[in-house]
Design a protein around this motif. Structure first.
Motif, PDB file in Angstrom:
ATOM      1  N   GLN A 297       0.926  -1.291  -0.102  1.00 53.69           N
ATOM      2  CA  GLN A 297       0.085  -0.052  -0.191  1.00 53.69           C
ATOM      3  C   GLN A 297       0.938   1.214   0.097  1.00 53.69           C
ATOM      4  OE1 GLN A 297      -2.004  -1.338   3.566  1.00 53.69           O
ATOM      5  NE2 GLN A 297      -4.046  -1.467   2.395  1.00 53.69           N
ATOM      6  N   TRP A 331       0.211   6.598  -0.206  1.00 53.15           N
ATOM      7  CA  TRP A 331      -0.392   5.461   0.836  1.00 53.15           C
ATOM      8  C   TRP A 331      -1.802   5.142  -0.035  1.00 53.15           C
ATOM      9  CZ3 TRP A 331      -5.213   5.581   4.011  1.00 53.15           C
ATOM     10  CH2 TRP A 331      -5.325   4.132   4.666  1.00 53.15           C
ATOM     11  N   SER A 332      -1.995   3.912  -0.629  1.00 58.76           N
ATOM     12  CA  SER A 332      -2.811   3.333  -1.470  1.00 58.76           C
ATOM     13  C   SER A 332      -3.943   2.244  -0.591  1.00 58.76           C
ATOM     14  CB  SER A 332      -2.661   2.915  -2.813  1.00 58.76           C
ATOM     15  OG  SER A 332      -2.086   3.863  -3.565  1.00 58.76           O
ATOM     16  N   HIS A 333      -4.844   2.706   0.209  1.00 52.70           N
ATOM     17  CA  HIS A 333      -5.315   1.552   0.785  1.00 52.70           C
ATOM     18  C   HIS A 333      -5.918   0.455   0.164  1.00 52.70           C
ATOM     19  CE1 HIS A 333      -7.495  -0.400   4.072  1.00 52.70           C
ATOM     20  NE2 HIS A 333      -8.663  -0.125   3.538  1.00 52.70           N
ATOM     21  N   SER A 334      -6.556   0.784  -1.195  1.00 52.36           N
ATOM     22  CA  SER A 334      -6.921  -0.166  -2.122  1.00 52.36           C
ATOM     23  C   SER A 334      -6.496   0.389  -3.264  1.00 52.36           C
ATOM     24  CB  SER A 334      -8.370  -0.303  -1.804  1.00 52.36           C
ATOM     25  OG  SER A 334      -9.044   0.650  -2.410  1.00 52.36           O
TER      26      SER A 334
END
Lengths: 374, 306
Positions: A297, A331-334
């Protein structure tokens, strides 16, 4: 026995559409991208102003039209000086069944020159395109026209393509075909873990000389100057624009899920910037970027770029230059949400707005699961 | 004279281009290695490009140049479908602009469309994680579904290359006999494994585990497709269901740190197993046999210790 089993699966198939909620022929893929940011200070050559703001809000519809064509419509909502503007970024048809690996695209679309230009802005790893793109391509160049692409029948990836555009989104002019481009790309794998792609592009601007009054627009709030500020045509153009690009990607055993390194660089060069231009009077820009996705993520990246441009004044030129360094953490949670923190440092010569800034950006995607190009 | 010559040259060139696709052997693009194995079984001399390996997460592949080139030449693409490859396959198909390989054309074969899937959803939204409305696409280790896929694949290959039909029907028959023999063995193992429990990560082994009667009691992923988070892992520690698990099972391509973290706190062993064919286990039935053997061995140790 064999047949009955097959019937069973055929039956299951027939039932499946009833319970499926997927996009289908009556229901195009719809995707929305929301882009919002906070920016500490104004910076040079930027359409994002300090404070809270909205970037590229994108609504996209796409679907196969029939067995020969597919089509896409992308509308972009942008806010400038309190006004919301609707812009047609894409409205094109694409052939899907041409022989010999040919592909034709017609309508409004993003030109395929360079590495970044044909990508949607929300796919970028940094908040803004590199300075070279902002100065020489007006962030990204899209226009109305026609494209022909071919994949050559060789054992590796080799694509060639040509585009013809109205040119009205590049510079003003009367030509019916104001811009045409040529592009070629090759690429392959070095090992299971590494892959690469290299490209060369050429853009011919046939209506350059109608373009000279552009330089004044920064000062005068005339009707065209309004357009100038958000990417309807680059501030610095030449009759010829050349772009070379190179991308290299690495991930452990080719598994991009957990870790990936992406190195990319582009060089842009424009000459014949007007009738008085001599051999040294041209525009030049490049950038190099390194992005490391160090966890599923998380990614961090650094990018450095420069532009050296020649601003025409009557028959002489003022040299201006800008150096830009960006550092970002995302930051890529999904797959569909990204928060990005970026610090940008600018040094300018002839760019008074050059400054340093911190930016915080969110990108939220919902709707259809877009698949990304390399 | 010169125009004549040019014309002739162009004609020769065109003829050359036209005759190029005339295949020496069938060219196949396989999205995952398991489908390459099935194709190889039916058409041993097919030239197959496999897009992924057992060490790669098939959800996260890039439409990279080498894959575009392979897809552009292929007579047939064999993929899982049910949105497993949604992140990269559409881009690949578009870039390759191969008129044979398009949604709805015989050149594009989706395994998941040949069988009923586990848990299709009427309602799916992204807050549920990466849930596919079509159902769970990881069908390739299912002893019942793979033969159905194989049968449909044999039909499709016969349609695309009718000249190969006799050979591939014969090979299909041989394969089915072998598969059924193996299945009888797996069935025996299933009797031993029935009712045991495992902690898993994602649904990679789901179809096989259900067939074996093994209960996937907990998942390291907080939601399908989301990587295991610290808070989710601590929550798992407190789960009473954990009692029922005898091991943590993850696939080769998965980061083993979350599983190791849980293992250190629960003393459950971590089984890192191939999710598909590899150089070591070259066919699907070998992989399943390997998985079953590992689970049985693990179960014996657990019984012994317990």
């Amino acid at each position: 026995m064999v047949l009955s089993k097959y019937r069973l699966s055929a039956l299951a198939l027939a039932i499946a559409p009833l319970v499926s909620v997927q996009a289908n022929e009556f229901n195009p893929d719809i995707s929305v991208v929301l882009d919002g940011f906070y920016k500490g200070n104004n910076t040079a050559l930027s359409e994002r102003e300090e404070g809270f703001g909205l970037g590229h809000t994108e609504l996209s519809l796409s679907a196969p039209v029939d067995d020969l064509f597919e089509a896409r419509l992308t509308a972009v909502l942008e806010e400038h000086e309190g006004e919301t503007e609707l812009e047609l970024e894409e409205a094109f048809l694409q052939t899907t069944s041409m022989p010999l690996n040919l592909g034709v695209r017609g309508g409004r679309f993003l030109s395929q020159i360079g590495y970044l230009n044909s990508r949607h802005l929300h796919e970028d790893d940094f908040v803004e395109r590199p300075a070279a793109y902002r100065a020489l391509l007006g962030i990204h160049y899209f226009d109305t026209g026609l494209r022909l692409n071919a994949l050559l029948p060789v054992p590796f990836f080799w694509q060639i393509g040509a585009e013809a555009f109205d040119g009205g989104n590049f510079s003003e002019g009367e030509e019916d075909i104001g811009v045409y481009t040529l592009n070629t790309r090759i690429g392959g794998d070095i090992s299971a873990a590494q892959s690469w792609q290299a490209g060369l592009s050429y853009l011919k601007n046939r209506q350059l000389h109608a373009d000279e009054e552009h330089e004044e627009e920064g000062e005068h709030e005339d009707e065209h100057g309004h357009d100038e500020d958000h990417g309807h045509g680059p501030e610095f153009t030449g009759e010829n624009l050349y772009i070379a690009d190179l991308v290299w990607k690495w991930s452990p055993r080719g598994n991009a899920r957990d870790q990936q390194v992406v190195l990319s660089a582009e060089y842009l060069f424009a000459d014949d910037i007007n009738e008085f231009a001599g051999s040294g009077d041209n525009h030049e820009g490049w950038y190099a970027s390194a992005v490391y996705q160090f966890a599923p993520q998380w990614s961090a990246g650094v990018r450095y770029g420069e532009i050296d441009v020649s601003e025409p004044h009557e028959d002489h030129f003022d040299k201006r230059s800008l150096q830009e360094t960006d550092v970002m953490l995302a930051w890529s949670h999904s797959h569909f949400s990204t928060l990005r923190l970026q610090y940008t440092h600018q040094d300018g010569n002839g760019f008074d707005a050059a400054d340093n800034t911190v930016m915080l950006q969110y990108l939220m995607t919902f709707g259809a699961h877009g698949s990304h190009a390399y | 004279m010169v125009p004549m010559l040019t014309k002739r040259l162009i004609l020769i060139l065109l003829l050359g281009l036209a005759s190029m696709p005339a295949r020496a052997s069938l060219q196949v693009f396989a999205c995952e290695p398991e489908w390459a194995d099935l194709v190889k079984t039916l058409v041993p001399d097919a030239r197959i490009k496999v897009a992924t390996t057992a060490w790669q997460d098939p959800h996260y592949i890039e439409a990279r140049p080498s894959l575009i080139a392979a897809m552009s030449r292929a007579d047939l693409a064999v993929c899982t479908g049910a949105s497993l490859e949604a992140g990269w396959l559409p881009a690949l198909i578009n870039k390759a602009s191969n008129q044979r390989i398009r949604e709805g054309k015989p050149g594009l074969f989706f395994a998941a469309e040949q069988v009923p899937l586990y848990q299709p959803h009427d309602h799916v939204d992204r807050s549920m994680g990466d849930v596919h409305s079509e159902g769970d696409p990881h069908i390739h280790l299912d002893p019942e579904r793979v033969p159905l896929v194989m049968e449909a694949l044999a039909d499709r290959l016969s349609q695309i290359a009718p000249e190969l039909e006799n050979d591939l029907r014969r090979r299909h028959l041989q394969w089915r006999v072998q598969w059924n023999l193996q299945k009888a063995r797996w069935q025996k193992a299933a009797e031993e494994l029935q009712g045991t429990g495992l902690v898993v990560q994602h649904a990679d082994f789901g179809y096989l585990l259900r067939w074996l009667g093994v209960d996937a009691v907990l998942d390291l992923e907080p939601k399908p497709g989301l990587p295991p988070s610290a808070s989710h892992l601590s929550k798992l520690l407190a789960e009473p269901e954990l009692e029922k698990a005898s091991a943590i099972m993850i696939a080769l391509y998965q980061d083993d740190r979350p599983a190791t973290w849980l293992s250190e706190r629960t003393n459950l062993p971590v089984l890192t197993l191939p999710g598909t064919v590899t150089d070591e286990h070259q066919t699907l039935s070998e992989v399943i046999s390997h998985l079953v053997a590992r689970l049985v061995a693990q179960n014996k140790t657990a019984d012994h210790n317990g």
